[in-house]
Design a protein around this motif. Structure first.
Motif, PDB file in Angstrom:
ATOM      1  N   ARG A  72       0.803  -1.182   0.167  1.00 48.45           N
ATOM      2  CA  ARG A  72       0.015   0.028   0.170  1.00 48.45           C
ATOM      3  C   ARG A  72       0.759   1.229  -0.094  1.00 48.45           C
ATOM      4  O   ARG A  72       1.593   1.359   0.973  1.00 48.45           O
ATOM      5  N   THR A  73       0.600   1.989  -1.042  1.00 44.18           N
ATOM      6  CA  THR A  73       1.721   3.249  -1.219  1.00 44.18           C
ATOM      7  C   THR A  73       1.238   4.216  -0.160  1.00 44.18           C
ATOM      8  O   THR A  73      -0.001   4.305   0.119  1.00 44.18           O
ATOM      9  N   GLY A  74       2.045   5.049   0.233  1.00 44.69           N
ATOM     10  CA  GLY A  74       1.836   6.072   1.189  1.00 44.69           C
ATOM     11  C   GLY A  74       2.141   7.498   0.673  1.00 44.69           C
ATOM     12  O   GLY A  74       2.218   7.707  -0.574  1.00 44.69           O
ATOM     13  N   PRO A  75       1.948   8.630   1.708  1.00 46.38           N
ATOM     14  CA  PRO A  75       2.231   9.744   1.305  1.00 46.38           C
ATOM     15  C   PRO A  75       3.582  10.049   1.111  1.00 46.38           C
ATOM     16  O   PRO A  75       4.533   9.553   1.285  1.00 46.38           O
ATOM     17  N   ALA A  76       3.950  11.577   0.598  1.00 46.87           N
ATOM     18  CA  ALA A  76       5.277  11.942   0.661  1.00 46.87           C
ATOM     19  C   ALA A  76       5.427  12.701   1.797  1.00 46.87           C
ATOM     20  O   ALA A  76       4.400  13.126   2.459  1.00 46.87           O
ATOM     21  N   ALA A  77       6.386  13.136   2.245  1.00 45.09           N
ATOM     22  CA  ALA A  77       6.778  13.998   3.392  1.00 45.09           C
ATOM     23  C   ALA A  77       8.174  14.883   3.463  1.00 45.09           C
ATOM     24  O   ALA A  77       8.879  14.368   2.820  1.00 45.09           O
ATOM     25  N   ASP A  80      13.013  16.702   8.160  1.00 42.24           N
ATOM     26  CA  ASP A  80      14.128  17.472   8.535  1.00 42.24           C
ATOM     27  C   ASP A  80      15.614  16.877   8.238  1.00 42.24           C
ATOM     28  O   ASP A  80      15.547  15.643   8.270  1.00 42.24           O
ATOM     29  N   GLY A  81      16.497  17.423   7.463  1.00 47.24           N
ATOM     30  CA  GLY A  81      17.675  17.094   7.231  1.00 47.24           C
ATOM     31  C   GLY A  81      17.761  16.328   5.767  1.00 47.24           C
ATOM     32  O   GLY A  81      18.758  16.125   5.257  1.00 47.24           O
ATOM     33  N   LEU A  82      16.500  16.213   5.136  1.00 44.25           N
ATOM     34  CA  LEU A  82      16.502  16.091   3.821  1.00 44.25           C
ATOM     35  C   LEU A  82      15.821  16.889   2.718  1.00 44.25           C
ATOM     36  O   LEU A  82      14.887  17.468   3.216  1.00 44.25           O
ATOM     37  N   LYS A  83      16.608  17.455   1.704  1.00 41.56           N
ATOM     38  CA  LYS A  83      16.019  18.377   0.834  1.00 41.56           C
ATOM     39  C   LYS A  83      14.783  17.968  -0.186  1.00 41.56           C
ATOM     40  O   LYS A  83      13.860  18.743  -0.326  1.00 41.56           O
ATOM     41  N   GLN A  84      14.880  16.894  -0.447  1.00 42.02           N
ATOM     42  CA  GLN A  84      14.038  16.059  -0.919  1.00 42.02           C
ATOM     43  C   GLN A  84      12.901  15.250  -0.400  1.00 42.02           C
ATOM     44  O   GLN A  84      11.996  14.944  -1.082  1.00 42.02           O
ATOM     45  N   GLY A  85      12.925  15.155   0.853  1.00 43.58           N
ATOM     46  CA  GLY A  85      11.954  14.403   1.666  1.00 43.58           C
ATOM     47  C   GLY A  85      11.914  12.955   1.383  1.00 43.58           C
ATOM     48  O   GLY A  85      12.851  12.381   1.123  1.00 43.58           O
ATOM     49  N   MET A  86      10.800  12.264   1.527  1.00 44.69           N
ATOM     50  CA  MET A  86      10.372  10.670   1.749  1.00 44.69           C
ATOM     51  C   MET A  86       9.335  10.529   1.331  1.00 44.69           C
ATOM     52  O   MET A  86       8.495  11.179   1.202  1.00 44.69           O
ATOM     53  N   GLY A  87       9.375   9.072   0.560  1.00 44.11           N
ATOM     54  CA  GLY A  87       8.123   8.510   0.429  1.00 44.11           C
ATOM     55  C   GLY A  87       8.006   7.240   1.205  1.00 44.11           C
ATOM     56  O   GLY A  87       8.804   6.776   1.924  1.00 44.11           O
ATOM     57  N   PHE A  88       6.755   6.415   1.105  1.00 40.99           N
ATOM     58  CA  PHE A  88       6.576   5.618   2.181  1.00 40.99           C
ATOM     59  C   PHE A  88       5.860   4.373   1.655  1.00 40.99           C
ATOM     60  O   PHE A  88       4.947   4.569   0.671  1.00 40.99           O
TER      61      PHE A  88
END
Length: 124
Positions: A72-77, A80-88
Protein backbone atom coordinates in the motif's frame (compact mmCIF):
# COMPACT_ATOMS: atom_id res chain seq x y z
CA UNK A 1 23.25 -0.35 8.11
CA UNK A 2 22.40 1.14 11.45
CA UNK A 3 19.76 -0.39 13.71
CA UNK A 4 17.55 2.23 15.29
CA UNK A 5 16.86 1.78 19.02
CA UNK A 6 13.41 0.45 19.86
CA UNK A 7 13.12 0.94 23.59
CA UNK A 8 9.34 1.14 23.82
CA UNK A 9 8.58 -0.73 20.60
CA UNK A 10 5.67 1.54 19.80
CA UNK A 11 5.13 3.66 16.72
CA UNK A 12 7.10 6.89 16.39
CA UNK A 13 5.26 10.11 15.56
CA UNK A 14 6.45 9.83 11.95
CA UNK A 15 5.27 6.22 11.68
CA UNK A 16 1.89 7.10 13.23
CA UNK A 17 1.32 9.97 10.79
CA UNK A 18 2.39 7.91 7.77
CA UNK A 19 0.28 4.89 8.76
CA UNK A 20 -2.75 7.14 9.38
CA UNK A 21 -2.24 8.67 5.91
CA UNK A 22 -1.90 5.23 4.30
CA UNK A 23 -5.19 4.15 5.88
CA UNK A 24 -6.82 7.28 4.47
CA UNK A 25 -5.37 6.72 0.99
CA UNK A 26 -6.71 3.17 0.81
CA UNK A 27 -10.36 3.56 1.75
CA UNK A 28 -11.36 0.01 0.77
CA UNK A 29 -8.83 -1.38 3.26
CA UNK A 30 -9.17 1.37 5.86
CA UNK A 31 -11.17 -0.40 8.61
CA UNK A 32 -9.21 -3.67 8.51
CA UNK A 33 -5.85 -1.96 8.02
CA UNK A 34 -6.50 0.41 10.90
CA UNK A 35 -7.54 -2.50 13.13
CA UNK A 36 -4.42 -4.49 12.23
CA UNK A 37 -2.11 -1.53 12.84
CA UNK A 38 -3.76 -0.53 16.12
CA UNK A 39 -2.87 -3.88 17.70
CA UNK A 40 0.39 -4.63 15.87
CA UNK A 41 3.61 -5.02 17.81
CA UNK A 42 6.73 -3.19 16.59
CA UNK A 43 9.56 -5.73 16.36
CA UNK A 44 12.52 -3.64 15.15
CA UNK A 45 13.65 -0.58 13.24
CA UNK A 46 16.52 -0.13 10.84
CA UNK A 47 17.99 3.01 9.31
CA UNK A 48 19.25 1.71 5.95
CA UNK A 49 21.14 4.86 5.00
CA UNK A 50 18.60 5.44 2.22
CA UNK A 51 15.56 5.43 4.51
CA UNK A 52 14.23 3.04 7.12
CA UNK A 53 12.31 -0.15 7.75
CA UNK A 54 10.00 -0.69 10.70
CA UNK A 55 9.00 -4.33 11.11
CA UNK A 56 5.91 -5.26 13.07
CA UNK A 57 3.65 -8.20 13.72
CA UNK A 58 -0.10 -7.87 13.21
CA UNK A 59 -2.59 -9.95 15.18
CA UNK A 60 -3.71 -12.66 12.75
CA UNK A 61 -6.37 -14.09 15.07
CA UNK A 62 -8.48 -11.00 15.77
CA UNK A 63 -8.34 -9.38 12.33
CA UNK A 64 -9.05 -10.63 8.81
CA UNK A 65 -6.45 -10.58 6.05
CA UNK A 66 -6.44 -7.81 3.45
CA UNK A 67 -6.88 -8.95 -0.12
CA UNK A 68 -5.11 -7.70 -3.21
CA UNK A 69 -1.60 -6.47 -3.81
CA UNK A 70 1.06 -6.90 -1.14
CA UNK A 71 1.83 -3.20 -0.80
CA UNK A 72 0.00 0.00 0.00
CA UNK A 73 1.66 3.19 -1.17
CA UNK A 74 1.83 6.06 1.23
CA UNK A 75 2.21 9.82 1.29
CA UNK A 76 5.22 11.98 0.65
CA UNK A 77 6.67 13.94 3.54
CA UNK A 78 9.09 16.77 4.19
CA UNK A 79 11.64 15.47 6.66
CA UNK A 80 14.16 17.56 8.58
CA UNK A 81 17.65 16.95 7.24
CA UNK A 82 16.52 15.91 3.74
CA UNK A 83 16.12 18.36 0.86
CA UNK A 84 13.93 16.02 -1.22
CA UNK A 85 11.86 14.47 1.58
CA UNK A 86 10.67 10.87 1.70
CA UNK A 87 8.10 8.45 0.34
CA UNK A 88 6.57 5.45 2.11
CA UNK A 89 5.24 1.97 1.42
CA UNK A 90 3.37 -0.34 3.77
CA UNK A 91 4.19 -3.94 2.90
CA UNK A 92 1.73 -6.75 3.60
CA UNK A 93 2.63 -10.39 4.13
CA UNK A 94 -0.18 -12.88 3.52
CA UNK A 95 -2.66 -10.01 3.89
CA UNK A 96 -1.29 -8.61 7.16
CA UNK A 97 0.69 -5.43 7.80
CA UNK A 98 4.31 -6.56 7.92
CA UNK A 99 6.63 -3.56 7.62
CA UNK A 100 6.75 0.11 6.81
CA UNK A 101 9.39 1.31 4.38
CA UNK A 102 10.46 4.94 4.32
CA UNK A 103 12.70 5.86 1.41
CA UNK A 104 14.60 9.00 0.54
CA UNK A 105 14.88 10.33 -2.98
CA UNK A 106 18.61 9.65 -3.38
CA UNK A 107 19.78 11.28 -0.15
CA UNK A 108 21.59 9.65 2.75
CA UNK A 109 19.63 9.10 5.95
CA UNK A 110 22.71 8.02 7.89
CA UNK A 111 22.78 9.93 11.15
CA UNK A 112 19.08 10.85 11.10
CA UNK A 113 17.17 9.82 14.23
CA UNK A 114 13.72 8.96 12.89
CA UNK A 115 12.26 8.56 16.38
CA UNK A 116 12.82 12.28 17.03
CA UNK A 117 12.79 13.83 13.55
CA UNK A 118 10.61 16.74 12.48
CA UNK A 119 8.37 16.18 9.46
CA UNK A 120 5.31 17.31 7.54
CA UNK A 121 3.01 14.93 5.64
CA UNK A 122 2.44 16.37 2.15
CA UNK A 123 -0.21 14.12 0.59
CA UNK A 124 -3.08 12.32 2.26
Amino acid sequence: MQRMPSVELSYTQLEQAVLRAICGLHSADHPVLEAQLSTATVLCRENTGAGFYTDFSADRISHPAIRGERLRTGPAARVDGLKQGMGFILWLKEGYAHHLEGYSYGESTTGLVFEQIGFEILHE
